[in-house]
Design a protein around this motif. Structure first.
Motif, PDB file in Angstrom:
ATOM      1  N   CYS A 245       0.920  -1.303   0.060  1.00 48.65           N
ATOM      2  CA  CYS A 245       0.153  -0.030   0.162  1.00 48.65           C
ATOM      3  C   CYS A 245       0.744   1.147   0.124  1.00 48.65           C
ATOM      4  O   CYS A 245       1.853   1.535   0.682  1.00 48.65           O
ATOM      5  CB  CYS A 245      -0.920   0.061   1.391  1.00 48.65           C
ATOM      6  N   CYS A 250      -0.195   1.802   6.616  1.00 54.46           N
ATOM      7  CA  CYS A 250      -1.091   0.613   6.280  1.00 54.46           C
ATOM      8  C   CYS A 250      -0.513  -0.466   5.727  1.00 54.46           C
ATOM      9  O   CYS A 250       0.527  -0.586   4.961  1.00 54.46           O
ATOM     10  CB  CYS A 250      -2.112   0.996   5.102  1.00 54.46           C
ATOM     11  N   CYS A 278      -4.914   0.177  -2.935  1.00 54.43           N
ATOM     12  CA  CYS A 278      -5.230  -0.897  -1.899  1.00 54.43           C
ATOM     13  C   CYS A 278      -6.373  -1.739  -1.679  1.00 54.43           C
ATOM     14  O   CYS A 278      -7.336  -1.215  -1.899  1.00 54.43           O
ATOM     15  CB  CYS A 278      -4.815  -0.113  -0.626  1.00 54.43           C
ATOM     16  N   CYS A 281      -7.498  -0.182   2.602  1.00 55.35           N
ATOM     17  CA  CYS A 281      -7.590   1.238   2.935  1.00 55.35           C
ATOM     18  C   CYS A 281      -7.981   1.976   1.594  1.00 55.35           C
ATOM     19  O   CYS A 281      -8.152   1.227   0.614  1.00 55.35           O
ATOM     20  CB  CYS A 281      -6.579   2.027   3.536  1.00 55.35           C
TER      21      CYS A 281
HETATM   22 ZN    ZN Z   1      -3.728   0.429   2.471  1.00 50.51          ZN
END
Ligand code: ZN
Length: 283
Positions: A245, A250, A278, A281
């Motif tokens: 990510c 994250c 991602c 997220c």
């Molecule tokens: Zn992420």
């Protein structure tokens, strides 16, 4: 029923039908037949070739048509859609085919070639000698079909469709693309990333519920995972590679589009050339 009931393109998906191509020599019947799976198509030329080792040898017309009739009957009894690729300009021959289809409850479709006679003559003249039909014969076939056209429903056809109204080329290419994919599972990988990179690639064992097909480029202890939408348009090949990510807080994996070996290398360095998305997220 009449031809008004049928969207022309639905001809391609009739589950149980007898489809008779109708067109003089050189009108593109065999090309048009490529939109159907090959095992659905009974071609008079093929049966002549089986009988005489020469698709143009008219001396074997009788046994060729007898053999074609036997195969057609077997298919109709099983309720399988079948296409007869022949001139079908003669009313007597056509009537035998129509009654065969009707007696097995198959809707009978006339698939007419709208090719201009001059084009048919030019194509016929360009063929190898054993496949050429005398120009007078081409003209006669054309006249017979034009004369028959207004009465085809009376003859027993349920639907009358012109090949020009069908997605012939698109359907044929879709079918060939699917065939190529089955024949060579890594064909798409090869097309996008080339021969050398394909040597480093294996598909993962597919699991039924996954939306994407996944595979791995690997060498030594090093690997890069990619995914590919399996049911995607065969002409829109889109691979994505697994990266981290872009948000450093994250831990989620992200996917980034890859179109070339350079994109693979960048993704492998975790410095993707394109944006990445991602799975955890919104980054
Ligand atoms: Zn992420």
């Amino acid at each position: 029923m009449s031809d008004q009931d049928l969207n022309p393109a639905d001809v391609l998906n009739l589950p149980h039908a007898l489809i008779l191509l109708m067109g003089a020599s050189g009108t593109g019947k065999t090309r048009a037949s490529r939109m159907f799976p090959p095992h659905q198509v009974l071609r008079a030329d093929d049966f002549r070739e089986l009988c005489a080792s020469d698709p143009g040898d008219q001396r074997v017309n009788r046994p060729a048509w007898e053999a074609l009739g036997i195969v057609l009957g077997a298919r109709l009894r099983l309720g399988l859609t079948t296409v007869v690729d022949a001139t079908n300009s003669g009313a007597v021959n056509r009537q035998a085919l129509i009654s065969g289809g009707r007696s097995h409850g198959a809707p009978v479709v006339a698939l007419l070639m709208g090719t201009a006679p001059s084009v048919a003559q030019t194509r016929n003249a360009a063929r190898p000698a054993n496949r050429q039909v005398p120009p007078d014969t081409v003209a006669l076939q054309h006249e017979q079909i034009v004369a028959a056209h207004p009465n085809l429903e009376k003859e027993g056809f349920d639907h009358i469709v012109f090949a020009e109204s069908l997605p012939v080329l698109g359907n044929a290419l879709d079918r060939l693309a699917r065939k190529e994919r089955t024949a060579e599972p890594v064909a798409d990988v090869r097309r996008v990333f080339g021969d050398a990179a394909t040597e480093l690639f294996d598909w993962d064992t597919p699991s039924r519920d996954e939306q994407f097909r996944t595979g791995t480029f690997g060498a030594g202890g090093d690997s890069l995972r990619v995914r590919w939408m399996d049911d995607a348009d065969p002409f829109d090949i889109r691979f994505e590679a697994l990266v981290s990510c872009p948000a450093d807080w994250c831990p989620g994996p992200a996917w980034t589009p890859v179109h070339s070996v350079a994109d693979l290398a960048a993704a492998h360095r975790n410095a993707p050339a394109d944006e990445s998305e991602c799975t955890r997220c919104d980054a």
